[in-house]
Design an enzyme around this catalytic site. Structure first.
Site, mmCIF file in Angstrom:
data_model
loop_
_atom_site.group_PDB
_atom_site.id
_atom_site.type_symbol
_atom_site.label_atom_id
_atom_site.label_comp_id
_atom_site.label_asym_id
_atom_site.label_seq_id
_atom_site.Cartn_x
_atom_site.Cartn_y
_atom_site.Cartn_z
ATOM 1 N N ASN A 108 6.748 -3.897 -4.705
ATOM 2 C CA ASN A 108 5.435 -4.169 -4.113
ATOM 3 C C ASN A 108 4.398 -4.050 -5.224
ATOM 4 O O ASN A 108 4.089 -2.946 -5.668
ATOM 5 C CB ASN A 108 5.163 -3.146 -3.001
ATOM 6 C CG ASN A 108 3.747 -3.224 -2.471
ATOM 7 O OD1 ASN A 108 3.034 -4.200 -2.710
ATOM 8 N ND2 ASN A 108 3.331 -2.195 -1.744
ATOM 9 N N LYS B 26 1.321 -4.683 -5.018
ATOM 10 C CA LYS B 26 -0.018 -4.345 -4.493
ATOM 11 C C LYS B 26 -1.049 -5.287 -5.117
ATOM 12 O O LYS B 26 -0.753 -6.443 -5.347
ATOM 13 C CB LYS B 26 -0.333 -2.869 -4.751
ATOM 14 C CG LYS B 26 0.814 -1.944 -4.330
ATOM 15 C CD LYS B 26 0.432 -0.512 -4.352
ATOM 16 C CE LYS B 26 1.662 0.338 -4.024
ATOM 17 N NZ LYS B 26 1.358 1.711 -3.748
ATOM 18 N N HIS C 212 2.134 -1.505 5.681
ATOM 19 C CA HIS C 212 2.113 -0.559 4.557
ATOM 20 C C HIS C 212 1.040 0.502 4.838
ATOM 21 O O HIS C 212 -0.006 0.200 5.408
ATOM 22 C CB HIS C 212 1.813 -1.292 3.256
ATOM 23 C CG HIS C 212 2.032 -0.432 2.043
ATOM 24 N ND1 HIS C 212 1.122 0.510 1.645
ATOM 25 C CD2 HIS C 212 3.065 -0.356 1.173
ATOM 26 C CE1 HIS C 212 1.597 1.137 0.571
ATOM 27 N NE2 HIS C 212 2.771 0.625 0.258
ATOM 28 N N GLU D 237 -1.082 1.812 3.061
ATOM 29 C CA GLU D 237 -2.417 1.512 2.507
ATOM 30 C C GLU D 237 -3.190 0.590 3.446
ATOM 31 O O GLU D 237 -4.406 0.703 3.586
ATOM 32 C CB GLU D 237 -2.270 0.914 1.097
ATOM 33 C CG GLU D 237 -1.862 1.992 0.110
ATOM 34 C CD GLU D 237 -1.117 1.493 -1.113
ATOM 35 O OE1 GLU D 237 -1.103 0.275 -1.380
ATOM 36 O OE2 GLU D 237 -0.523 2.349 -1.802
ATOM 37 N N GLU E 190 8.293 5.323 3.992
ATOM 38 C CA GLU E 190 7.460 5.674 2.847
ATOM 39 C C GLU E 190 6.534 6.826 3.221
ATOM 40 O O GLU E 190 5.458 6.603 3.818
ATOM 41 C CB GLU E 190 6.612 4.480 2.413
ATOM 42 C CG GLU E 190 7.417 3.268 1.991
ATOM 43 C CD GLU E 190 6.618 2.381 1.054
ATOM 44 O OE1 GLU E 190 7.104 2.152 -0.057
ATOM 45 O OE2 GLU E 190 5.522 1.947 1.419
ATOM 46 N N GLY F 4 2.790 6.723 -5.021
ATOM 47 C CA GLY F 4 1.952 6.727 -6.221
ATOM 48 C C GLY F 4 1.602 8.110 -6.738
ATOM 49 O O GLY F 4 0.708 8.251 -7.572
ATOM 50 N N SER G 114 7.251 6.748 -5.029
ATOM 51 C CA SER G 114 7.533 7.301 -6.362
ATOM 52 C C SER G 114 8.987 7.146 -6.798
ATOM 53 O O SER G 114 9.524 8.021 -7.494
ATOM 54 C CB SER G 114 7.089 8.767 -6.431
ATOM 55 O OG SER G 114 5.669 8.850 -6.285
HETATM 56 C C1 PEP Z 1 4.561 1.617 -2.247
HETATM 57 O O1 PEP Z 1 3.353 1.644 -2.206
HETATM 58 O O2 PEP Z 1 5.185 0.853 -1.504
HETATM 59 C C2 PEP Z 1 5.234 2.505 -3.176
HETATM 60 C C3 PEP Z 1 6.435 2.876 -2.901
HETATM 61 O O3 PEP Z 1 4.521 2.898 -4.305
HETATM 62 P P1 PEP Z 1 5.042 3.817 -5.522
HETATM 63 O O4 PEP Z 1 6.470 3.415 -5.828
HETATM 64 O O5 PEP Z 1 4.114 3.499 -6.652
HETATM 65 O O6 PEP Z 1 4.963 5.216 -5.055
#
Ligand code: PEP
Length: 245
Positions: A10, A12, A93, A95, A163, A169, A208
């Protein structure tokens, strides 16, 4: 049941036309693991150029509108994503749930539109840190699945991404035990909601994931792949995650 793993990136609101040069290395890593599905979800404007650059790589959207067309300024329909060459789309997601205040019902409608339009829907769920600290993580995620999992979803058309919001992040990840507990609960919920197909829906872990923790996370039962943010932007970071799947 061991399901074919999916490692999805992703991007983003990151990347650029120039950054599409990273896709060559990602394709190389994917070709080394023909037993693993790989997808990249770049910003919507990069979908068509990404498909043109690497026609063999699955490219997806990061969101779609539930409606086919209409007065929805700034939104992208499933048809438009498909026309650009997308084969999947992330919906719900955290976000978007936070920034755009998307509800479970809206996420479900988007997932239903995606499936009806021929895109694989990757439905995201996950608890906040406060919810986990309060011992509510499993109940919260079960509730999100109740509200946002499309009941017509199948192993082919639906993917769920767990998630934890606090792991996205941040460099922090849940313990292997907590991931195992949550993925088992999601599997049970999917079977309750979708019947036999629920056993075939892939459940990704996201938050992460990086080269150094991918093998451990991806070996947990019912972890059928990963949704990767930051570490999907560069082939040198994403390739080893594909290799670890
Ligand atoms: C995400 O936002 O889908 C995600 C998993 O981000 P990150 O791997 O950067 O934590």
């Amino acid at each position: 049941m061991a399901l074919r793993k999916l490692v999805a990136g992703n991007w983003k609101m990151n990347g650029s036309l120039a950054a599409l040069s990273e896709l060559a290395g990602i394709v190389e890593a994917a070709q080394a693991r023909p037993d693993v599905d790989v997808a990249i979800c770049p910003p919507a404007t990069l979908i068509a150029p990404a498909v043109a650059a690497q026609p063999g790589l699955a490219i997806g959207g990061q969101d779609c509108h539930a409606n086919a067309s209409g007065a929805h300024t700034g939104c992208v329909s499933v048809t438009l994503l498909k026309e650009a060459g997308a084969s999947c789309v992330i919906v719900g997601h955290s976000e978007r749930r936070a920034d755009q205040h998307e509800t479970d019902a809206e996420v479900q409608a988007k997932a239903q539109a995606a499936i009806a339009g021929g895109l694989k829907a990757i439905v995201c769920v996950g608890e906040t840190e406060a919810q986990r600290d309060a011992g509510q993580a499993v109940a919260i995620v079960e509730g999100q699945l109740d509200g946002s999992a499309p009941r017509e979803g199948t192993g082919e058309t639906l993917v769920v991404a767990y998630e934890p919001v606090w792991a996205i992040g941040t460099g922090r990840t849940p313990t292997v035990g907590d991931v195992a507990e949550m993925h088992a609960a999601i599997r049970a919920k999917l079977v309750a909601l979708l019947g036999a197909e629920g056993a075939k829906v892939r459940i990704l872990y996201g938050g992460s994931v990086k080269a150094s923790n991918a093998a451990e996370l991806l070996s947990v039962p019912d972890v059928d792949g990963a949704l990767v943010g930051g570490a999907s932007l560069k082939a040198v970071d994403f390739g080893p995650i594909i290799a670890a799947a």
